[in-house]
Design a protein around this motif. Sequence first.
Motif, PDB file in Angstrom:
ATOM      1  N   GLU A  79       0.857  -1.186   0.000  1.00  0.00           N
ATOM      2  CA  GLU A  79       0.000   0.000   0.000  1.00  0.00           C
ATOM      3  C   GLU A  79       0.895   1.238   0.000  1.00  0.00           C
ATOM      4  OE1 GLU A  79      -2.441   2.547  -0.593  1.00  0.00           O
ATOM      5  OE2 GLU A  79      -3.324   0.549  -0.573  1.00  0.00           O
ATOM      6  N   TRP A  80       1.257   1.665  -1.203  1.00  0.00           N
ATOM      7  CA  TRP A  80       2.170   2.795  -1.359  1.00  0.00           C
ATOM      8  C   TRP A  80       1.572   4.091  -0.829  1.00  0.00           C
ATOM      9  CZ3 TRP A  80       6.931   1.386  -2.325  1.00  0.00           C
ATOM     10  CH2 TRP A  80       7.173   0.207  -3.050  1.00  0.00           C
ATOM     11  N   ARG A  81       0.246   4.136  -0.685  1.00  0.00           N
ATOM     12  CA  ARG A  81      -0.441   5.336  -0.182  1.00  0.00           C
ATOM     13  C   ARG A  81      -0.575   5.328   1.348  1.00  0.00           C
ATOM     14  NH1 ARG A  81      -2.724   3.656  -4.815  1.00  0.00           N
ATOM     15  NH2 ARG A  81      -2.879   5.156  -6.503  1.00  0.00           N
ATOM     16  N   ASN A  82       0.028   4.362   1.990  1.00  0.00           N
ATOM     17  CA  ASN A  82      -0.061   4.262   3.445  1.00  0.00           C
ATOM     18  C   ASN A  82       0.433   5.567   4.081  1.00  0.00           C
ATOM     19  OD1 ASN A  82       1.080   3.703   6.202  1.00  0.00           O
ATOM     20  ND2 ASN A  82       0.127   1.723   5.784  1.00  0.00           N
ATOM     21  N   PRO A  83      -0.365   6.141   4.987  1.00  0.00           N
ATOM     22  CA  PRO A  83       0.029   7.407   5.616  1.00  0.00           C
ATOM     23  C   PRO A  83       1.408   7.360   6.284  1.00  0.00           C
ATOM     24  CG  PRO A  83      -2.258   6.914   6.123  1.00  0.00           C
ATOM     25  CD  PRO A  83      -1.694   5.706   5.419  1.00  0.00           C
ATOM     26  N   LYS A  84       1.800   6.209   6.813  1.00  0.00           N
ATOM     27  CA  LYS A  84       3.126   6.090   7.443  1.00  0.00           C
ATOM     28  C   LYS A  84       4.238   6.266   6.410  1.00  0.00           C
ATOM     29  CE  LYS A  84       1.680   3.056  11.206  1.00  0.00           C
ATOM     30  NZ  LYS A  84       1.773   1.711  11.782  1.00  0.00           N
ATOM     31  N   LEU A  85       4.059   5.676   5.226  1.00  0.00           N
ATOM     32  CA  LEU A  85       5.057   5.838   4.164  1.00  0.00           C
ATOM     33  C   LEU A  85       5.087   7.274   3.664  1.00  0.00           C
ATOM     34  CD1 LEU A  85       4.578   2.564   2.059  1.00  0.00           C
ATOM     35  CD2 LEU A  85       6.582   3.209   3.404  1.00  0.00           C
ATOM     36  N   LEU A  86       3.913   7.859   3.450  1.00  0.00           N
ATOM     37  CA  LEU A  86       3.852   9.241   2.978  1.00  0.00           C
ATOM     38  C   LEU A  86       4.538  10.187   3.969  1.00  0.00           C
ATOM     39  CD1 LEU A  86       0.161   9.303   1.674  1.00  0.00           C
ATOM     40  CD2 LEU A  86       2.234   9.238   0.275  1.00  0.00           C
ATOM     41  N   VAL A  91       6.124  13.124   1.547  1.00  0.00           N
ATOM     42  CA  VAL A  91       5.546  13.303   0.219  1.00  0.00           C
ATOM     43  C   VAL A  91       4.032  13.220   0.322  1.00  0.00           C
ATOM     44  CG1 VAL A  91       7.581  12.417  -0.978  1.00  0.00           C
ATOM     45  CG2 VAL A  91       5.765  10.829  -0.307  1.00  0.00           C
ATOM     46  N   THR A  92       3.362  13.572  -0.749  1.00  0.00           N
ATOM     47  CA  THR A  92       1.902  13.572  -0.734  1.00  0.00           C
ATOM     48  C   THR A  92       1.278  12.526  -1.648  1.00  0.00           C
ATOM     49  OG1 THR A  92       1.867  15.269  -2.456  1.00  0.00           O
ATOM     50  CG2 THR A  92       1.769  16.013  -0.150  1.00  0.00           C
ATOM     51  N   GLU A  93       2.096  11.894  -2.480  1.00  0.00           N
ATOM     52  CA  GLU A  93       1.530  10.881  -3.366  1.00  0.00           C
ATOM     53  C   GLU A  93       2.385   9.619  -3.408  1.00  0.00           C
ATOM     54  OE1 GLU A  93       2.136  11.479  -7.801  1.00  0.00           O
ATOM     55  OE2 GLU A  93       2.012  13.547  -7.077  1.00  0.00           O
ATOM     56  N   ALA A  94       1.704   8.526  -3.731  1.00  0.00           N
ATOM     57  CA  ALA A  94       2.322   7.200  -3.687  1.00  0.00           C
ATOM     58  C   ALA A  94       3.512   7.061  -4.638  1.00  0.00           C
ATOM     59  CB  ALA A  94       1.262   6.140  -3.994  1.00  0.00           C
TER      60      ALA A  94
END
Length: 131
Positions: A79-86, A91-94
Amino acid sequence: MTATNVNEDILTALLSAEDSPEKDVFMQRFGVAFRIKAVSIKQIKRLQLQATHVVGKTEILDEEYFAALLIVDSTVNVEWRNPKLLARYEVTEAAEVVQKRLLSGEIAFLAGEILDVSGFNQDARINDLKN
């Protein structure tokens, strides 16, 4: 083998083949496999349009951004859009997560695997079969 048998074999093959093939791709640096799925021509065109910008009167495809978008769209188990990764990569996008987290060679490799599972690069396979 008669023409009827060949036609039946082809029909059976078309009806039984996966609609959307998937494949596990081991990512050595992370020690895990990313599950990828095939993409359609329609998806590829949409992603290419997203990754294209105009300079003067010339449209330029940002190939690295396209590859990152392709990875985001095709990776099943990440899940590239995971808030932890963002948040971690600020960054704001996956696609930006992909660009910041994966090495350029990993992006190229994974994008190539996605295109392979989508049926591209058939010429290489045909040449392998001939040899």
